[in-house]
Design a protein around this motif. Sequence first.
Motif, PDB file in Angstrom:
ATOM      1  N   VAL A  76       0.821  -1.204   0.000  1.00  0.00           N
ATOM      2  CA  VAL A  76       0.000   0.000   0.000  1.00  0.00           C
ATOM      3  C   VAL A  76       0.862   1.265   0.000  1.00  0.00           C
ATOM      4  O   VAL A  76       0.653   2.171  -0.820  1.00  0.00           O
ATOM      5  CB  VAL A  76      -0.951  -0.004   1.211  1.00  0.00           C
ATOM      6  CG1 VAL A  76      -1.632   1.336   1.353  1.00  0.00           C
ATOM      7  CG2 VAL A  76      -1.983  -1.105   1.064  1.00  0.00           C
ATOM      8  N   ASP A  77       1.864   1.290   0.887  1.00  0.00           N
ATOM      9  CA  ASP A  77       2.698   2.498   0.985  1.00  0.00           C
ATOM     10  C   ASP A  77       3.418   2.791  -0.330  1.00  0.00           C
ATOM     11  O   ASP A  77       3.398   3.909  -0.832  1.00  0.00           O
ATOM     12  CB  ASP A  77       3.716   2.330   2.117  1.00  0.00           C
ATOM     13  CG  ASP A  77       3.040   2.313   3.475  1.00  0.00           C
ATOM     14  OD1 ASP A  77       1.954   2.937   3.578  1.00  0.00           O
ATOM     15  OD2 ASP A  77       3.554   1.687   4.406  1.00  0.00           O
TER      16      ASP A  77
ATOM     17  N   GLY B  13      -3.156  -3.140   4.081  1.00  0.00           N
ATOM     18  CA  GLY B  13      -4.527  -2.634   4.109  1.00  0.00           C
ATOM     19  C   GLY B  13      -5.349  -2.967   2.884  1.00  0.00           C
ATOM     20  O   GLY B  13      -6.555  -2.751   2.868  1.00  0.00           O
TER      21      GLY B  13
ATOM     22  N   VAL C  32      -8.432  -1.313  -1.103  1.00  0.00           N
ATOM     23  CA  VAL C  32      -9.338  -0.282  -0.605  1.00  0.00           C
ATOM     24  C   VAL C  32      -8.552   0.854   0.047  1.00  0.00           C
ATOM     25  O   VAL C  32      -8.873   2.036  -0.127  1.00  0.00           O
ATOM     26  CB  VAL C  32     -10.340  -0.898   0.399  1.00  0.00           C
ATOM     27  CG1 VAL C  32     -11.258   0.165   0.953  1.00  0.00           C
ATOM     28  CG2 VAL C  32     -11.145  -1.988  -0.268  1.00  0.00           C
ATOM     29  N   GLU C  33      -7.491   0.485   0.767  1.00  0.00           N
ATOM     30  CA  GLU C  33      -6.675   1.481   1.461  1.00  0.00           C
ATOM     31  C   GLU C  33      -5.951   2.380   0.453  1.00  0.00           C
ATOM     32  O   GLU C  33      -5.881   3.598   0.626  1.00  0.00           O
ATOM     33  CB  GLU C  33      -5.667   0.749   2.365  1.00  0.00           C
ATOM     34  CG  GLU C  33      -4.749   1.650   3.167  1.00  0.00           C
ATOM     35  CD  GLU C  33      -5.494   2.458   4.217  1.00  0.00           C
ATOM     36  OE1 GLU C  33      -6.658   2.130   4.507  1.00  0.00           O
ATOM     37  OE2 GLU C  33      -4.904   3.433   4.725  1.00  0.00           O
TER      38      GLU C  33
ATOM     39  N   ARG D 146      -8.389   4.810  -0.843  1.00  0.00           N
ATOM     40  CA  ARG D 146      -8.729   5.840   0.131  1.00  0.00           C
ATOM     41  C   ARG D 146      -7.648   6.922   0.163  1.00  0.00           C
ATOM     42  O   ARG D 146      -7.942   8.118   0.183  1.00  0.00           O
ATOM     43  CB  ARG D 146      -8.884   5.204   1.513  1.00  0.00           C
ATOM     44  CG  ARG D 146      -9.709   6.010   2.493  1.00  0.00           C
ATOM     45  CD  ARG D 146      -9.784   5.298   3.833  1.00  0.00           C
ATOM     46  NE  ARG D 146      -8.469   5.045   4.411  1.00  0.00           N
ATOM     47  CZ  ARG D 146      -7.735   5.972   5.015  1.00  0.00           C
ATOM     48  NH1 ARG D 146      -8.184   7.205   5.127  1.00  0.00           N
ATOM     49  NH2 ARG D 146      -6.556   5.667   5.524  1.00  0.00           N
ATOM     50  N   ARG D 147      -6.387   6.458   0.130  1.00  0.00           N
ATOM     51  CA  ARG D 147      -5.309   7.436   0.257  1.00  0.00           C
ATOM     52  C   ARG D 147      -5.014   8.169  -1.045  1.00  0.00           C
ATOM     53  O   ARG D 147      -4.315   9.173  -1.046  1.00  0.00           O
ATOM     54  CB  ARG D 147      -4.051   6.744   0.784  1.00  0.00           C
ATOM     55  CG  ARG D 147      -4.164   6.539   2.295  1.00  0.00           C
ATOM     56  CD  ARG D 147      -3.255   5.509   2.860  1.00  0.00           C
ATOM     57  NE  ARG D 147      -1.834   5.791   2.669  1.00  0.00           N
ATOM     58  CZ  ARG D 147      -0.872   4.982   3.130  1.00  0.00           C
ATOM     59  NH1 ARG D 147      -1.197   3.889   3.786  1.00  0.00           N
ATOM     60  NH2 ARG D 147       0.382   5.275   2.924  1.00  0.00           N
TER      61      ARG D 147
ATOM     62  N   GLY E 196     -15.060   1.553  -3.123  1.00  0.00           N
ATOM     63  CA  GLY E 196     -13.957   2.437  -2.773  1.00  0.00           C
ATOM     64  C   GLY E 196     -13.600   3.407  -3.884  1.00  0.00           C
ATOM     65  O   GLY E 196     -12.862   4.352  -3.648  1.00  0.00           O
TER      66      GLY E 196
END
Lengths: 433, 227
Positions: B47-48, B71, B74-75, B78-79, B111
């Motif tokens: 994710v990052d 995450g 979806v994460e 979101r970000r 999302g």
Amino acid sequence: MSASPPPPPGPSGGVSGASFLAPPQPGADGVRKLYRSSEGRMVGGVARGLAGHLGLPVLWVRALFVLLAVFNGIGILLYAVFWFFVPLGVGGVAEAKEPRDARSWLAGKRPDKGQVMALIALAVGTGILVDNLNLGAANRAVWPLLVIGVGVALVWRQADNARKARWVEMSHGKRFWPLVRAAGGIVLVIAGVTGFIVVRGSGGHLGGILQAALAVLVGVALIAGPYLVRMTQDLSAERLLRIRAQERAEVAAHVHDSVLHTLTLIQRHAEEPREVARLARAQERELRAWLYRPEGTGRDDEPTTLAEAVRAAAAEVEDAHGVPVEVVCVGDCPLDERLVAQTQAAREAMVNGAKYGGDGAVQVYAEVEEARVFVSVRDHGPGFDLDRVPDDRMGVRESIIGRMRRNGGEARLRPAPGGGTEVELEMERVAAA
Amino acid sequence: MTTPTGDERRVRVVLVDDHRMFRTGVQAEIGVTAETGVEVVGEAADVDQAVTVVTATRPEVVLLDVHLPGGGGVEVLRRCAALSADPDRPVRFLALSVSDAAEDVIGVIRGGARGYVTKTITGPDLVDSIFRVRDGDAVFSPRLAGFVLDAFASTDAPPVDEDLDRLTQREREVLRLIARGYAYKEIAKQLFISVKTVESHVSAVLRKLQLSNRHELTRWATARRLV
């Protein structure tokens, strides 16, 4: 993963780290080991365990214990010794092959009568014993000893329950009564000990003795406490590791049985892309079903709902013909006779699509609505004209159209807009659904 | 079809997947820019990384795996919400997943992903989907259409003020045809409407899916014992 791992075979004693496992049943080939029975016991399960071990009626063993108790309490002493040394187990009872069955068996047959009788016998036995003991001034110590005995029995019985609760998942809500029982047992023991001291005439020093005892207790707790804590932690850690190892073993076994074999087959068939694709798809489907299977449903035989049946049919066709069959299901309902017929018709359509539809995927769409069930089977082949098929070819006419009509449904064949053929099957649902 | 942004035959793509072998495979299949027009400008494994790479390269399309360390897809969505909402150079997300579990798929679509395809998709189809997403269309696989129909089917009697949450008869028809394996072109022919109309119906479905209220989805998930 399954909720309860099956108990592995092997002579695990059942007391050490493996206490989450049920001790092995006394099998025909294994050594018969004596266990106290955790099922249907009254005090410690000694009598029932012995009865199961010796193949005698429980009542006889109990009567024997009571009888022996009359003679200067030998019965009680024996019972206590058994209780102390024999581990608790679910086995030992001939009738209780499975714990659950045993419970229902106990509940069903003479639920209360036997217990009441035994209790009465026990009371009578104790009465006779006490009478025999000739309670004079010298023997006043007997009463405190009796009280201590009852208290110890209470606490031990409690410990047995706690151990049993680890095998059989008991409700976690009932925390109250066990605590009360344990506390009661401890109070009884303390009262007994105090009484003993008082009776022996050292009542005057009671305060001092209690203080000294307390000091010793605190000292022992300080020394042994950390060890005990460490030991419990180690035990639970080891238990966790064992459970994990077992689960991993199960996964490894499955992967070995299925995935590795398929990969080997794929390597061998590397020159035949069709065969490779077929193997890979079949394996993917199976692995997916295994990984995401709903918990607790061990069924792998007959499908019971429409979506399951359609998926099963698609899987069979896919395996048999090596053509991918993509299934989309919307809604679901239980199968009945007419829906079985519809599923069979859909299967026939899938077979046709797989045979004549070229290499493209066969697409199956099933939708359950309130009043009807709709299934569409589509291929991307050269197309198909029913009117040009000779009258003696019965596949489509009988297996699909005829079958649907006989069961009160309808089948339509038509060229799909983008090429290929689409078969639409429609069936009214039985009203009661 | 004409495109609002950039060159017709060029699209900048970021691949997000935690399996290196899979990224390599996709790269080999679609990343030959001269042939496919797809230019892979970045890759990420969690994710990052994904957020960093997407922010740095500003691709037009992100191929997003649903299951990611840190995450999940979806994460990432979101970000990166600000990036995908940018009206000038929107970053669009296309979910690419091996999972065909309904809750995963519906999750990323809600999302903000513009479409969903499974990893069994062929190279040319994937390229086609990337261009469609770049052009602002929603890409529905038959399976996704099935899930969406399922999601809305169990809520047959919604309160009156939740009109937005319902699918119109036409949208339902379009979804059904997608679920039956029809291409957009074929749906247009079948329903006697233009391809553009089909696309707008599909976009409307996507919007409703993203907007439909939480309560309803919870009920749907509960009915299937997903939560």
